[in-house]
Every structure is written in structure tokens, then in C-alpha cells.
Scaffold this motif. Structure first.
Motif, mmCIF file in Angstrom:
data_model
loop_
_atom_site.group_PDB
_atom_site.id
_atom_site.type_symbol
_atom_site.label_atom_id
_atom_site.label_comp_id
_atom_site.label_asym_id
_atom_site.label_seq_id
_atom_site.Cartn_x
_atom_site.Cartn_y
_atom_site.Cartn_z
ATOM 1 N N VAL A 45 0.837 -1.200 0.000
ATOM 2 C CA VAL A 45 0.000 0.000 0.000
ATOM 3 C C VAL A 45 0.874 1.253 0.000
ATOM 4 C CG1 VAL A 45 -1.732 1.293 1.301
ATOM 5 C CG2 VAL A 45 -1.910 -1.183 1.128
ATOM 6 N N GLY A 46 2.016 1.183 0.679
ATOM 7 C CA GLY A 46 2.922 2.329 0.704
ATOM 8 C C GLY A 46 3.379 2.724 -0.689
ATOM 9 N N LEU A 47 3.767 1.739 -1.504
ATOM 10 C CA LEU A 47 4.192 2.043 -2.873
ATOM 11 C C LEU A 47 3.022 2.579 -3.693
ATOM 12 C CD1 LEU A 47 6.288 2.042 -5.127
ATOM 13 C CD2 LEU A 47 5.628 -0.324 -5.635
ATOM 14 N N PHE A 48 1.856 1.968 -3.542
ATOM 15 C CA PHE A 48 0.691 2.441 -4.292
ATOM 16 C C PHE A 48 0.385 3.900 -3.958
ATOM 17 C CE2 PHE A 48 -3.873 3.333 -4.283
ATOM 18 C CZ PHE A 48 -4.153 3.172 -5.630
ATOM 19 N N ASN A 49 0.376 4.241 -2.679
ATOM 20 C CA ASN A 49 0.072 5.619 -2.287
ATOM 21 C C ASN A 49 1.149 6.594 -2.758
ATOM 22 O OD1 ASN A 49 -2.361 4.941 -1.099
ATOM 23 N ND2 ASN A 49 -1.515 4.756 0.961
ATOM 24 N N ASP A 50 2.398 6.129 -2.826
ATOM 25 C CA ASP A 50 3.458 6.977 -3.379
ATOM 26 C C ASP A 50 3.194 7.270 -4.856
ATOM 27 O OD1 ASP A 50 4.827 7.179 -1.005
ATOM 28 O OD2 ASP A 50 6.222 5.539 -1.447
ATOM 29 N N ILE A 51 2.781 6.246 -5.594
ATOM 30 C CA ILE A 51 2.455 6.438 -7.009
ATOM 31 C C ILE A 51 1.275 7.393 -7.152
ATOM 32 C CG2 ILE A 51 1.590 5.284 -9.086
ATOM 33 C CD1 ILE A 51 3.168 2.793 -8.191
ATOM 34 N N MET A 52 0.266 7.209 -6.294
ATOM 35 C CA MET A 52 -0.898 8.091 -6.339
ATOM 36 C C MET A 52 -0.521 9.536 -6.030
ATOM 37 S SD MET A 52 -3.740 6.621 -7.244
ATOM 38 C CE MET A 52 -2.669 5.935 -8.526
ATOM 39 N N ASP A 53 0.448 9.718 -5.168
ATOM 40 C CA ASP A 53 0.901 11.073 -4.854
ATOM 41 C C ASP A 53 1.546 11.719 -6.078
ATOM 42 O OD1 ASP A 53 1.477 13.246 -2.939
ATOM 43 O OD2 ASP A 53 3.554 12.673 -3.261
ATOM 44 N N ASP A 54 2.246 10.912 -6.871
ATOM 45 C CA ASP A 54 2.910 11.445 -8.062
ATOM 46 C C ASP A 54 1.923 11.765 -9.184
ATOM 47 O OD1 ASP A 54 5.360 11.247 -6.825
ATOM 48 O OD2 ASP A 54 5.814 9.274 -7.652
#
Length: 249
Positions: A204-213
Motif C-alpha cells: 500500500v505504501g508504494l501504491f500511495n506513493d504512485i498516487m501522490d505522483d
């Protein structure tokens, strides 16, 4: 006169040396304190409650009547296994947060599944997001991305983990469904893939990082606060013309 000048010079030199030494010691002390991230995962307070004595049987004096025993207030004496006190991790599970319009995301069994309109071009922007976080790509095509192992650093962890990811894409009409899952996850010599909370945290951490970008600018601007109704009322009252009151003679 010369002696006074030399004495002052030596005094200033000693002061500067002592100040420099104290600064170095202080910086080392602060660095040591700053590396301890346990407070972000632990409950507050002491652990005195863990030393509480065990319950004793109730002694009823002769001649005293007691109510009928009920299970409503029964205290289970079964020993509970697991972390206690400061060893208990109180961080809540991470949740996927989609940031693009008309999208949804769900976490289930170690993977995040995300669906969004093709117009958002999320898939095309994932490689740049990975590169930004020093996650190199082992292989890539129009429907799958495999990453190499990379160190993932979190502010609430003292030791980084090493993880690799598999990201897959499926086209559904004018939308795309993207699935992110972990293919390896270790911290030092410990394999974390069998720990669901850790897997969820880093997927989920990686997914949310992508969503932030990929989030549009409209998602990054906080909406203006609504004016206080009472303030508006007072402002309106102040604009009303004053009413003259005449007294009869």
C-alpha cells in the motif's frame, strides 16, 4: 601590552575549541536520539500494568449471601500469547488512497487492485514514479512491470527493508486495472512475506506513493475555509443604515 594581546588571543582560541567540541558532542547526541523511531510505534506511558498480581479467589465470610454466579463478569485467565507493552506495534494498517478522478482501489490478500480511466495515464507514469524512489525496473512491457530488489526507507522504521514488486495491467474498455504485489520482502535476514501487516504496509505504501505522483493539481490545493456564519451575520448587520428614533414632546 603585547602580553595582554597574546592572553586574549589564547583565551579566544580555547573558547572556540571548547565550543567546537561541545557542538560535535551535542550533534552526535541528537543524531543518536533522532535515529530511535520506536516512539512512533509504541503505546505511551510505562509498563507497570504488566506487573499486576494475578487474581485471587474471592473469600466469602460465613453467613454472607452472594448473588448467583453469572458469566457476564467472568475474567478469562487464559494466557495470551503475543507482544505486550512497548513491543506491541500500535500503527494502524495502511489503506490505499486513489487520487485520480473516477478511480477506486482495494487491498486484498497482499495486493492492491486499482481501476481508473485510461485518460489519467497512470500506467505510463509508473516507471518515473519507481525511478524517483530508486526502484529499478528488471523488465517492462505494455501489461507488466517487474522490479529489481530495492531498499525501502520509512520514517517510522529504524531499519530499511529490501523489496521487489510485480505490477500488472489489464485493459477493460476505456479503463485500466492495475495490480501491485510484493514478490520479495526482507529486513536484514528476516523474511517478511509471511507477515500480512508488513506486506500490506509496503504494498500500500508504494501504491500511495504512485498516487501522490499522479495526483492532479486540484487534489493538492486545500479548499478555502467557509466563512464563519456568525462573522457573516455581524458583517451584514454592520452594513445596515442606522435608524433614528425621535421622542414625542
Amino acid at each position: 601590552m603585547l602580553n595582554n594581546t597574546l592572553n586574549r588571543t589564547l583565551f579566544k582560541s580555547n573558547v572556540l575549541k571548547k565550543t567546537a567540541i561541545l557542538s560535535v558532542v551535542a550533534s552526535l547526541f541528537l543524531a543518536g536520539c533522532g535515529s530511535d523511531q520506536n516512539f512512533k510505534r509504541e503505546v505511551e506511558g510505562n509498563e507497570d500494568y504488566l506487573q499486576s498480581p494475578s487474581l485471587k479467589s474471592l473469600i466469602i465470610p460465613e453467613g454472607v449471601s452472594v448473588p448467583t454466579e453469572t458469566s457476564d463478569f467472568y475474567v478469562d485467565k487464559t494466557e495470551i500469547k503475543g507482544n505486550l507493552g512497548k513491543q506491541l506495534d500500535i500503527r494502524p494498517p495502511s489503506l490505499p488512497i486513489p487520487t485520480v478522478p473516477d478511480a477506486f482501489a482495494v487491498y486484498n490478500s497482499g495486493s492492491v487492485t486499482f481501476n481508473a480511466p485510461l485518460s489519467n495515464q497512470v500506467w505510463e507514469r509508473i516507471p518515473n514514479s519507481l525511478t524517483k524512489r530508486n526502484i529499478s525496473i528488471a523488465s517492462q512491457d505494455s501489461s507488466a512491470i517487474q522490479t529489481n530488489k530495492a531498499f525501502i526507507i520509512r520514517a517510522d522504521e529504524e531499519q530499511a527493508v529490501e523489496a521487489s514488486y510485480s505490477i500488472k495491467r489489464q485493459l477493460l474498455g476505456d479503463t485500466e486495472t492495475i495490480t501491485i504485489l510484493i514478490t520479495s520482502l526482507t529486513r536484514g535476514t528476516d523474511d517478511l512475506t509471511s507477515q500480512p501487516i508488513e506486506v500490506q504496509r509496503y504494498v500500500v505504501g508504494l501504491f500511495n506513493d504512485i498516487m501522490d505522483d499522479v495526483a492532479p493539481d486540484s487534489m493538492r490545493v486545500a479548499p478555502p475555509k467557509a466563512q464563519d456564519k456568525e462573522a457573516e451575520k455581524n458583517k451584514a448587520e454592520s452594513k445596515k443604515p442606522a435608524t433614528a428614533v425621535s421622542s414625542a414632546n
